[in-house]
Write an enzyme that holds these catalytic residues in place. Structure first.
Site, short mmCIF file in Angstrom:
data_model
loop_
_atom_site.label_atom_id
_atom_site.label_comp_id
_atom_site.label_asym_id
_atom_site.label_seq_id
_atom_site.Cartn_x
_atom_site.Cartn_y
_atom_site.Cartn_z
N HIS A 311 0.77 -1.14 0.09
CA HIS A 311 0.03 -0.16 -0.06
C HIS A 311 0.80 1.13 0.14
O HIS A 311 2.00 1.23 0.73
CB HIS A 311 -1.07 0.06 1.26
CG HIS A 311 -2.08 1.18 1.17
ND1 HIS A 311 -2.16 2.06 1.52
CD2 HIS A 311 -3.24 0.82 0.61
CE1 HIS A 311 -3.29 3.03 1.12
NE2 HIS A 311 -4.12 2.05 0.77
N ASP A 368 -7.94 -5.39 0.18
CA ASP A 368 -8.48 -6.08 -1.05
C ASP A 368 -8.20 -7.60 -0.88
O ASP A 368 -8.46 -8.47 -1.61
CB ASP A 368 -7.93 -5.75 -2.29
CG ASP A 368 -8.40 -4.40 -2.91
OD1 ASP A 368 -9.97 -4.24 -2.44
OD2 ASP A 368 -7.68 -3.64 -3.30
#
Ligand code: ACO
Length: 434
Positions: A311, A368
């Site tokens: 991320h 996710d």
């Protein structure tokens, strides 16, 4: 409104250039984040800043969402995501994001009523869905449908009309999502029902048919609600920045959000949830391939990435992934479905988190990684995963758009560039080019 701390501006950073020095203001946020305000840099020195992907650029001041990526902290309007996930509902969180404070019982009641009574799409929309190819991916269909809402609601942008537009977007998004799915499988669309709550209504529109009713399992409805809460906002990510950027040209809310849905579709952003399941299925099909897959993800000559990992902001465990990992177990237990995908996901996570490459690059599961496992266990088709993300992100996009519009510092978003192409050349007529 939420308690809001005006960022403190102080004289601070001194920049030395060609023997001259320039002092630029330093801005401090309410959580101690600091930024050098470079707005005067070009006027005073002729220079711009270069920051591909805006990785180190603050594009705005915002009082909506706070993330500390090193500590794995996420708060909406100051409230920790764990507390909201445990005690709140999606519409409550939507109100919080939009208004800056938790709603009173009466405010939530009115908001819920308004959203519930704006879920229908205009009947002419049927022709819109009919015009799409049968195998159309629901993401571009959803983006186009949200953009098309602007053609039905063209009133001037007054405060009242904007309030209606906000309710309509939140209310109609599940209807658009479910209709695009029904269209893709050749089934008739199911009208929304006002007796159902937000998540249950969506599940029924997805899975009921005119031949057979669908009894909504409250555990699954709660899991959908939780997923929507976890996706509701995430400060200046790619799709939200897109919404703000489009809106900065004074484009209307529907057009701005439609652009955000398109940005979300990419596999490096919201599209990763579909890619995670495709990856897990590939690993499931090839026994013992988790390690092989990880080695490919580490290989600089291979473009493979471990989807659902890494991320831009989180350099520790994404708090949303931690909540979802727990929820996965509950949904899978409830559905009595095979936990193969969850087993593989947990095994991948285990080996990645012990691997030097992933540890040194600070790569952890993101939101996710586990969301697709839950959707799959519920029977939600893979190409709908990112649409679910868009449904959740809707209040965040709207809140950020409103904040942008109300910010006196907002200017049309228009970055600069460092030009690296040819310098001026003389035009060569065709006859002389051979
Ligand atoms: N697998 C393997 N290596 C990775 C991964 C991954 N998933 N993610 C990052 N890396 C490596 C990169 O190769 C790079 O290595 P290097 O420094 O040795 O060259 C380093 O980690 C930094 O990666 P960047 O791509 O520069 O980081 P950035 O902040 O630009 O990208 C992103 C973040 C796009 C999320 C990235 O981690 C990624 O592609 N992850 C997989 C896709 C994904 O899960 N996306 C969903 C993100 S969450 C969301 O949007 C909802």
């Amino acid at each position: 409104m939420a308690p809001q701390t005006t960022p403190e501006t102080q004289a601070g950073a001194t920049l030395s250039l060609d023997g001259k020095s320039l002092t630029l203001p330093v801005v401090r946020g309410s959580e101690g984040e600091t930024a050098v305000d470079v707005q005067q840099l070009r006027a005073k020195t002729g220079m711009i800043t270069l920051d591909p992907g805006f990785a180190n650029t603050g594009s705005c001041r915002s009082a909506i969402t706070f993330i500390d990526g090193e500590k794995g902290i996420l708060r909406y309007r100051g409230y920790p995501i764990d507390d909201l996930a445990q005690h709140s509902s999606f519409l409550e969180v939507a109100w919080l994001l939009l208004h800056g404070a938790l709603p009173t019982r009466a405010e939530l009641g009115t908001f819920t009523h308004d959203v519930t009574h704006h879920t229908l799409l205009h009947e002419d929309f049927d022709r819109f869905f009919d015009a799409m190819p049968k195998d159309a991916h629901p993401m571009p269909v959803a983006a186009a449908a949200v953009g098309a809402l602007a053609t039905y609601y063209q009133d001037p942008e007054t405060e009242d009309n904007l309030r209606d537009a906000i309710v309509r977007l939140i209310a109609k998004m599940p209807t658009i999502a479910a209709y695009s799915y029904k269209h893709s499988i050749g089934q008739p669309s199911m009208y929304p029902q006002n007796r159902l709550d937000y998540a249950s209504n969506f599940l029924r529109m997805m899975f009921a048919t005119p031949c057979e009713e669908y009894e909504v399992d409250p555990t699954l409805a709660r899991a959908i609600d939780l997923l929507l809460i976890l996706h509701a906002d995430h400060e200046q990510n790619c799709s939200t920045s897109t919404v703000r950027m489009v809106g900065s040209s004074r484009a209307n809310l529907f057009a701005s959000v439609s652009a955000g849905i398109s940005a979300l579709w990419g596999p490096l952003h919201g599209g990763a949830n579909q890619k995670v399941i495709e990856m897990l299925e590939r690993i499931a099909a090839e026994e013992g391939s988790a390690e092989v897959f990880l080695n490919r993800a580490k290989d600089k000559n291979d473009t493979t990435r471990l989807m659902g990992f890494g991320h831009r902001v989180y350099k520790s465990y994404d708090p949303r992934a931690a909540i979802l990992k727990k929820a996965c177990g509950e949904v899978i237990g409830r559905m009595k479905s095979a936990s193969r995908m969850l087993d593989i996901a947990m095994r991948l996570e285990e080996i990645a988190l012990k691997d030097d490459y992933f540890v040194s690059h600070k790569l952890y599961p993101n939101v996710d990684f586990y969301s697709g496992v839950i959707y799959k266990a519920m029977g939600i088709p893979m190409n709908m995963f990112t649409v679910m993300f868009a449904m959740g992100r809707m209040p965040g996009w709207i809140a950020q758009w409103l904040e942008m519009r109300n910010d006196p510092d907002t200017k049309i978003a228009r970055p600069r560039q460092i030009y690296t192409g040819a310098t001026q050349r003389a035009y060569v007529p065709m006859a002389k080019r051979g």
